[in-house]
Design a protein around this motif. Structure first.
Motif, mmCIF file in Angstrom:
data_model
loop_
_atom_site.group_PDB
_atom_site.id
_atom_site.type_symbol
_atom_site.label_atom_id
_atom_site.label_comp_id
_atom_site.label_asym_id
_atom_site.label_seq_id
_atom_site.Cartn_x
_atom_site.Cartn_y
_atom_site.Cartn_z
ATOM 1 N N LEU A 8 7.931 -10.658 3.353
ATOM 2 C CA LEU A 8 7.187 -9.498 3.847
ATOM 3 C C LEU A 8 8.123 -8.408 4.362
ATOM 4 O O LEU A 8 7.912 -7.223 4.072
ATOM 5 C CB LEU A 8 6.220 -9.904 4.961
ATOM 6 N N ASP A 9 9.125 -8.797 5.109
ATOM 7 C CA ASP A 9 10.078 -7.812 5.640
ATOM 8 C C ASP A 9 10.748 -7.040 4.507
ATOM 9 O O ASP A 9 10.875 -5.816 4.575
ATOM 10 C CB ASP A 9 11.139 -8.483 6.511
ATOM 11 N N TYR A 10 11.176 -7.759 3.474
ATOM 12 C CA TYR A 10 11.842 -7.077 2.373
ATOM 13 C C TYR A 10 10.878 -6.133 1.652
ATOM 14 O O TYR A 10 11.235 -4.984 1.343
ATOM 15 C CB TYR A 10 12.454 -8.058 1.371
ATOM 16 N N CYS A 11 9.668 -6.605 1.381
ATOM 17 C CA CYS A 11 8.695 -5.782 0.657
ATOM 18 C C CYS A 11 8.310 -4.544 1.468
ATOM 19 O O CYS A 11 8.155 -3.454 0.908
ATOM 20 C CB CYS A 11 7.458 -6.602 0.300
ATOM 21 N N LYS A 12 8.176 -4.701 2.763
ATOM 22 C CA LYS A 12 7.866 -3.550 3.611
ATOM 23 C C LYS A 12 9.013 -2.548 3.574
ATOM 24 O O LYS A 12 8.800 -1.339 3.523
ATOM 25 C CB LYS A 12 7.590 -4.010 5.044
ATOM 26 N N HIS A 13 10.241 -3.047 3.579
ATOM 27 C CA HIS A 13 11.421 -2.187 3.500
ATOM 28 C C HIS A 13 11.518 -1.517 2.118
ATOM 29 O O HIS A 13 11.854 -0.339 2.013
ATOM 30 C CB HIS A 13 12.681 -3.005 3.792
ATOM 31 N N TYR A 14 11.242 -2.265 1.076
ATOM 32 C CA TYR A 14 11.334 -1.758 -0.293
ATOM 33 C C TYR A 14 10.328 -0.638 -0.524
ATOM 34 O O TYR A 14 10.605 0.317 -1.237
ATOM 35 C CB TYR A 14 11.093 -2.908 -1.284
ATOM 36 N N GLY A 15 9.153 -0.792 0.073
ATOM 37 C CA GLY A 15 8.113 0.230 -0.057
ATOM 38 C C GLY A 15 7.151 -0.071 -1.187
ATOM 39 O O GLY A 15 7.287 -1.072 -1.895
ATOM 40 N N PRO A 16 6.157 0.784 -1.337
ATOM 41 C CA PRO A 16 5.133 0.570 -2.376
ATOM 42 C C PRO A 16 5.743 0.549 -3.776
ATOM 43 O O PRO A 16 6.635 1.337 -4.079
ATOM 44 C CB PRO A 16 4.200 1.773 -2.214
ATOM 45 N N SER A 48 -1.210 -9.446 0.407
ATOM 46 C CA SER A 48 -1.807 -8.161 0.038
ATOM 47 C C SER A 48 -2.216 -7.361 1.263
ATOM 48 O O SER A 48 -1.942 -6.166 1.368
ATOM 49 C CB SER A 48 -3.025 -8.383 -0.866
ATOM 50 N N LYS A 49 -2.868 -8.016 2.200
ATOM 51 C CA LYS A 49 -3.352 -7.319 3.395
ATOM 52 C C LYS A 49 -2.215 -6.803 4.264
ATOM 53 O O LYS A 49 -2.275 -5.689 4.782
ATOM 54 C CB LYS A 49 -4.256 -8.235 4.211
ATOM 55 N N GLU A 50 -1.180 -7.615 4.450
ATOM 56 C CA GLU A 50 -0.057 -7.209 5.296
ATOM 57 C C GLU A 50 0.671 -5.992 4.720
ATOM 58 O O GLU A 50 1.026 -5.070 5.457
ATOM 59 C CB GLU A 50 0.931 -8.359 5.482
ATOM 60 N N LEU A 51 0.896 -6.001 3.408
ATOM 61 C CA LEU A 51 1.577 -4.863 2.801
ATOM 62 C C LEU A 51 0.714 -3.610 2.848
ATOM 63 O O LEU A 51 1.197 -2.526 3.178
ATOM 64 C CB LEU A 51 1.974 -5.176 1.350
ATOM 65 N N LEU A 52 -0.562 -3.767 2.545
ATOM 66 C CA LEU A 52 -1.464 -2.621 2.590
ATOM 67 C C LEU A 52 -1.515 -2.024 3.993
ATOM 68 O O LEU A 52 -1.425 -0.806 4.167
ATOM 69 C CB LEU A 52 -2.863 -3.037 2.127
ATOM 70 N N LYS A 53 -1.608 -2.886 4.989
ATOM 71 C CA LYS A 53 -1.634 -2.436 6.382
ATOM 72 C C LYS A 53 -0.368 -1.648 6.714
ATOM 73 O O LYS A 53 -0.426 -0.570 7.304
ATOM 74 C CB LYS A 53 -1.781 -3.649 7.303
ATOM 75 N N ARG A 54 0.771 -2.178 6.315
ATOM 76 C CA ARG A 54 2.042 -1.519 6.612
ATOM 77 C C ARG A 54 2.136 -0.163 5.925
ATOM 78 O O ARG A 54 2.535 0.834 6.527
ATOM 79 C CB ARG A 54 3.202 -2.410 6.176
ATOM 80 N N PHE A 55 1.755 -0.108 4.660
ATOM 81 C CA PHE A 55 1.879 1.140 3.929
ATOM 82 C C PHE A 55 0.889 2.182 4.437
ATOM 83 O O PHE A 55 1.195 3.367 4.461
ATOM 84 C CB PHE A 55 1.754 0.901 2.424
ATOM 85 N N GLN A 56 -0.281 1.745 4.882
ATOM 86 C CA GLN A 56 -1.235 2.676 5.484
ATOM 87 C C GLN A 56 -0.684 3.237 6.791
ATOM 88 O O GLN A 56 -0.847 4.416 7.082
ATOM 89 C CB GLN A 56 -2.582 1.995 5.717
ATOM 90 N N GLN A 57 -0.012 2.390 7.566
ATOM 91 C CA GLN A 57 0.612 2.856 8.806
ATOM 92 C C GLN A 57 1.695 3.883 8.499
ATOM 93 O O GLN A 57 1.829 4.884 9.207
ATOM 94 C CB GLN A 57 1.211 1.680 9.589
ATOM 95 N N ASP A 58 2.454 3.636 7.447
ATOM 96 C CA ASP A 58 3.497 4.581 7.049
ATOM 97 C C ASP A 58 2.885 5.937 6.676
ATOM 98 O O ASP A 58 3.416 6.990 7.041
ATOM 99 C CB ASP A 58 4.319 4.042 5.873
ATOM 100 N N ILE A 59 1.774 5.909 5.950
ATOM 101 C CA ILE A 59 1.096 7.147 5.566
ATOM 102 C C ILE A 59 0.590 7.891 6.793
ATOM 103 O O ILE A 59 0.748 9.100 6.907
ATOM 104 C CB ILE A 59 -0.061 6.847 4.579
ATOM 105 N N GLU A 60 -0.011 7.154 7.710
ATOM 106 C CA GLU A 60 -0.493 7.768 8.960
ATOM 107 C C GLU A 60 0.643 8.418 9.715
ATOM 108 O O GLU A 60 0.480 9.488 10.294
ATOM 109 C CB GLU A 60 -1.220 6.737 9.821
ATOM 110 N N GLY A 61 1.799 7.777 9.716
ATOM 111 C CA GLY A 61 2.974 8.319 10.403
ATOM 112 C C GLY A 61 3.442 9.624 9.785
ATOM 113 O O GLY A 61 4.007 10.472 10.473
#
Length: 125
Positions: free
Chosen positions: A68-76, A109-122
């Motif tokens: 998860l950490d790597y995928c969040k760092h890698y991005g969508p 799926s949920k964790e990545l979606l949550k993270r990427f949505q937070q990034d968009i909000e930011g």
């Protein structure tokens, strides 16, 4: 090693987590992985990282958090849909998808979606 090669090593680790989610990696799950990667351009990377984690018998929670950490760092990326499909192939290989395997797939799926949505909000600030 390219970023893409590393991403596919992460897929191997994710498949380790799914295979190990029911407690034991089944022969059918290993065979499903072998078939999945047979003609895959990053098959060696996937298989190497799966085998590495299996040999070390790394706790699946530790590997999952690393994934998860790597995928969040890698991005969508569109490759995550492939990750989900690959997880299904492995989970279905031995007596269908059990609750633990389903939880891993759903959580990924949920964790990545949550993270990427937070990034968009930011970005909106």
């Amino acid at each position: 090693m390219s970023d893409k090669e590393k991403l596919y090593e992460i897929l191997g680790e994710l498949l380790f987590v799914v295979a190990k989610a029911d407690g034991v990696i089944q022969d059918e799950e290993r065979q499903a992985i072998d078939q999945y990667i047979e003609n895959h351009p990053y098959g060696e990377d996937i298989k190497w990282s799966f085998n590495y984690e299996a040999k070390k018998n790394t706790p699946m929670e530790e590997v999952y958090n690393k994934v998860l950490d790597y995928c969040k760092h890698y991005g969508p990326t569109a490759e995550y849909q492939e990750f989900v499909n690959a997880m299904k192939v492995v989970a279905e290989a031995s007596d269908g998808i059990d609750d633990n395997e389903a939880e891993v797939m759903d959580s990924f799926s949920k964790e990545l979606l949550k993270r990427f949505q937070q990034d968009i909000e930011g970005l909106k600030v």
